[in-house]
Motif scaffolding. Structure first.
Motif, PDB file in Angstrom:
ATOM      1  N   LEU A 172     -17.944   4.641  -3.781  1.00  0.00           N
ATOM      2  CA  LEU A 172     -16.793   5.530  -3.858  1.00  0.00           C
ATOM      3  C   LEU A 172     -16.268   5.526  -5.286  1.00  0.00           C
ATOM      4  N   ALA A 173     -15.437   6.510  -5.584  1.00  0.00           N
ATOM      5  CA  ALA A 173     -14.901   6.646  -6.945  1.00  0.00           C
ATOM      6  C   ALA A 173     -13.398   6.884  -6.886  1.00  0.00           C
ATOM      7  N   PHE A 174     -12.702   6.423  -7.913  1.00  0.00           N
ATOM      8  CA  PHE A 174     -11.266   6.667  -8.027  1.00  0.00           C
ATOM      9  C   PHE A 174     -10.881   6.656  -9.499  1.00  0.00           C
ATOM     10  N   THR A 175      -9.686   7.145  -9.787  1.00  0.00           N
ATOM     11  CA  THR A 175      -9.200   7.245 -11.165  1.00  0.00           C
ATOM     12  C   THR A 175      -7.826   6.612 -11.280  1.00  0.00           C
ATOM     13  N   ILE A 176      -7.601   5.885 -12.351  1.00  0.00           N
ATOM     14  CA  ILE A 176      -6.277   5.330 -12.642  1.00  0.00           C
ATOM     15  C   ILE A 176      -5.729   6.063 -13.860  1.00  0.00           C
ATOM     16  N   GLU A 177      -4.566   6.693 -13.682  1.00  0.00           N
ATOM     17  CA  GLU A 177      -3.949   7.428 -14.782  1.00  0.00           C
ATOM     18  C   GLU A 177      -3.067   6.507 -15.606  1.00  0.00           C
ATOM     19  N   SER A 178      -2.981   6.799 -16.896  1.00  0.00           N
ATOM     20  CA  SER A 178      -2.099   6.036 -17.774  1.00  0.00           C
ATOM     21  C   SER A 178      -0.658   6.450 -17.514  1.00  0.00           C
ATOM     22  N   ALA A 179       0.256   5.489 -17.519  1.00  0.00           N
ATOM     23  CA  ALA A 179       1.668   5.792 -17.259  1.00  0.00           C
ATOM     24  C   ALA A 179       2.236   6.722 -18.317  1.00  0.00           C
ATOM     25  N   LYS A 180       1.803   6.584 -19.543  1.00  0.00           N
ATOM     26  CA  LYS A 180       2.236   7.470 -20.615  1.00  0.00           C
ATOM     27  C   LYS A 180       1.099   7.608 -21.622  1.00  0.00           C
ATOM     28  N   THR A 227      -9.118   1.343   0.369  1.00  0.00           N
ATOM     29  CA  THR A 227      -7.933   1.394  -0.488  1.00  0.00           C
ATOM     30  C   THR A 227      -8.351   0.966  -1.888  1.00  0.00           C
ATOM     31  N   PRO A 228      -8.390   1.915  -2.849  1.00  0.00           N
ATOM     32  CA  PRO A 228      -7.999   3.328  -2.717  1.00  0.00           C
ATOM     33  C   PRO A 228      -9.070   4.161  -2.016  1.00  0.00           C
ATOM     34  N   LYS A 229      -8.695   5.378  -1.616  1.00  0.00           N
ATOM     35  CA  LYS A 229      -9.633   6.272  -0.967  1.00  0.00           C
ATOM     36  C   LYS A 229     -10.591   6.868  -1.993  1.00  0.00           C
ATOM     37  N   ASP A 230     -11.719   7.308  -1.502  1.00  0.00           N
ATOM     38  CA  ASP A 230     -12.710   7.937  -2.376  1.00  0.00           C
ATOM     39  C   ASP A 230     -12.118   9.211  -2.992  1.00  0.00           C
ATOM     40  N   GLY A 231     -12.170   9.306  -4.315  1.00  0.00           N
ATOM     41  CA  GLY A 231     -11.641  10.467  -5.022  1.00  0.00           C
ATOM     42  C   GLY A 231     -10.165  10.398  -5.340  1.00  0.00           C
ATOM     43  N   ALA A 232      -9.505   9.276  -5.015  1.00  0.00           N
ATOM     44  CA  ALA A 232      -8.057   9.159  -5.235  1.00  0.00           C
ATOM     45  C   ALA A 232      -7.737   9.019  -6.719  1.00  0.00           C
ATOM     46  N   THR A 233      -6.536   9.486  -7.090  1.00  0.00           N
ATOM     47  CA  THR A 233      -6.001   9.312  -8.438  1.00  0.00           C
ATOM     48  C   THR A 233      -4.741   8.470  -8.338  1.00  0.00           C
ATOM     49  N   LEU A 234      -4.737   7.311  -8.994  1.00  0.00           N
ATOM     50  CA  LEU A 234      -3.629   6.353  -8.891  1.00  0.00           C
ATOM     51  C   LEU A 234      -2.810   6.334 -10.169  1.00  0.00           C
ATOM     52  N   LYS A 235      -1.501   6.169 -10.004  1.00  0.00           N
ATOM     53  CA  LYS A 235      -0.618   6.048 -11.157  1.00  0.00           C
ATOM     54  C   LYS A 235      -0.485   4.594 -11.603  1.00  0.00           C
ATOM     55  N   GLU A 236      -0.741   3.667 -10.671  1.00  0.00           N
ATOM     56  CA  GLU A 236      -0.672   2.245 -10.985  1.00  0.00           C
ATOM     57  C   GLU A 236      -1.979   1.571 -10.578  1.00  0.00           C
ATOM     58  N   LEU A 270      -6.781  -3.764 -13.968  1.00  0.00           N
ATOM     59  CA  LEU A 270      -7.558  -2.562 -14.269  1.00  0.00           C
ATOM     60  C   LEU A 270      -6.778  -1.634 -15.195  1.00  0.00           C
ATOM     61  N   GLU A 271      -7.482  -1.096 -16.173  1.00  0.00           N
ATOM     62  CA  GLU A 271      -6.871  -0.179 -17.128  1.00  0.00           C
ATOM     63  C   GLU A 271      -7.052   1.263 -16.662  1.00  0.00           C
ATOM     64  N   ALA A 272      -6.413   2.185 -17.391  1.00  0.00           N
ATOM     65  CA  ALA A 272      -6.567   3.602 -17.073  1.00  0.00           C
ATOM     66  C   ALA A 272      -8.009   4.018 -17.312  1.00  0.00           C
ATOM     67  N   GLY A 273      -8.529   4.850 -16.423  1.00  0.00           N
ATOM     68  CA  GLY A 273      -9.901   5.315 -16.561  1.00  0.00           C
ATOM     69  C   GLY A 273     -10.496   5.704 -15.224  1.00  0.00           C
ATOM     70  N   GLU A 274     -11.769   6.056 -15.239  1.00  0.00           N
ATOM     71  CA  GLU A 274     -12.496   6.444 -14.036  1.00  0.00           C
ATOM     72  C   GLU A 274     -13.344   5.263 -13.562  1.00  0.00           C
ATOM     73  N   TYR A 275     -13.315   5.024 -12.255  1.00  0.00           N
ATOM     74  CA  TYR A 275     -13.993   3.862 -11.688  1.00  0.00           C
ATOM     75  C   TYR A 275     -14.974   4.276 -10.591  1.00  0.00           C
ATOM     76  N   ASP A 276     -16.062   3.514 -10.509  1.00  0.00           N
ATOM     77  CA  ASP A 276     -17.038   3.656  -9.431  1.00  0.00           C
ATOM     78  C   ASP A 276     -17.202   2.291  -8.779  1.00  0.00           C
ATOM     79  N   LEU A 277     -17.078   2.256  -7.449  1.00  0.00           N
ATOM     80  CA  LEU A 277     -17.254   1.016  -6.703  1.00  0.00           C
ATOM     81  C   LEU A 277     -18.442   1.188  -5.751  1.00  0.00           C
ATOM     82  N   ALA A 278     -19.520   0.491  -6.039  1.00  0.00           N
ATOM     83  CA  ALA A 278     -20.704   0.511  -5.173  1.00  0.00           C
ATOM     84  C   ALA A 278     -20.733  -0.788  -4.378  1.00  0.00           C
ATOM     85  N   PHE A 279     -21.187  -0.697  -3.133  1.00  0.00           N
ATOM     86  CA  PHE A 279     -21.174  -1.885  -2.286  1.00  0.00           C
ATOM     87  C   PHE A 279     -22.395  -1.908  -1.383  1.00  0.00           C
ATOM     88  N   ARG A 280     -22.780  -3.138  -0.994  1.00  0.00           N
ATOM     89  CA  ARG A 280     -23.821  -3.354   0.006  1.00  0.00           C
ATOM     90  C   ARG A 280     -23.363  -4.481   0.908  1.00  0.00           C
TER      91      ARG A 280
END
Length: 201
Positions: free
Chosen positions: A126-134, A42-51, A103-113
């Protein structure tokens, strides 16, 4: 020319040695692929979030190991290539990642070990994107020429993302190495068999 016939006892021993060699090779290959895997996030890989999420979670197929005094869980969160401070807590099968700030709007990469239940490290990302509300004023008034630098920046980020950002935290034993070990074992057994057969001629 007489054909050489090996005694039944010798054939039985040869068969047993060959079976043990095959078993050793199979075991090494199985060990390379039996590590725990990421089953959900959470979030899923490739997800686009509004918040923006307050926390990120990673759930694995087996209970992860934690060791006192050792950083057994390592996570690296980046926004558009820039690392963001986070804390990670491991409990059972779940790793909870908490960003130090919203977290601000933008593209994110989460690497883990993490350390698998069988004691071997497991790495992925995995990667996900947060969209700006406006849209921000800079986005509304930006000239069309800005598309060129943006595409260049994305290409640069893709190149950087292809490199594993958690490698600096420590090396792990590659699954391919287990296969190589199995092949070496099998080669040694074949050499012993060849010498044994020469001695029985």
């Amino acid at each position: 020319m007489k054909s050489m016939t090996l005694p039944k006892t010798t054939l039985t021993r040869l068969s047993a040695v060959i079976l043990l060699a095959i078993l050793a090779l199979f075991t090494s290959i199985t060990a390379a692929s039996a590590h725990d895997e990421l089953v959900s996030s959470t979030p899923k890989d490739g997800a686009t979030l509004k918040e923006a999420p307050e926390k990120l979670t990673l759930e694995f197929s087996g209970e992860l190991q934690t060791m006192t005094g050792v950083e057994s869980t390592k996570v690296v969160l980046k926004q558009d290539g820039k690392e963001i401070e986070t804390t990670a807590a491991t409990k059972g099968k779940v790793v909870t990642v908490t960003p130090a700030k919203e977290l601000e709007a933008g593209e994110y990469d989460l690497a883990f070990r993490v350390v698998s239940s069988d004691g071997h490290p497991v790495e992925n990302k995995l990667a996900f994107t947060i969209e700006s509300a406006k849209p921000t004023p800079s986005m509304v008034n930006a000239p069309s020429e800005s598309a060129q630098p943006s595409e260049t920046a994305q290409a640069s980020d893709s190149t950087e993302a292809s490199q594993n950002p958690v490698q600096a935290a420590g090396s792990s034993m590659s699954p391919v190495l287990w296969v190589v070990i199995g092949v070496v074992i099998l080669g040694g057994v074949i050499a012993v068999l060849a010498k044994f057969m020469r001695n029985n001629k």
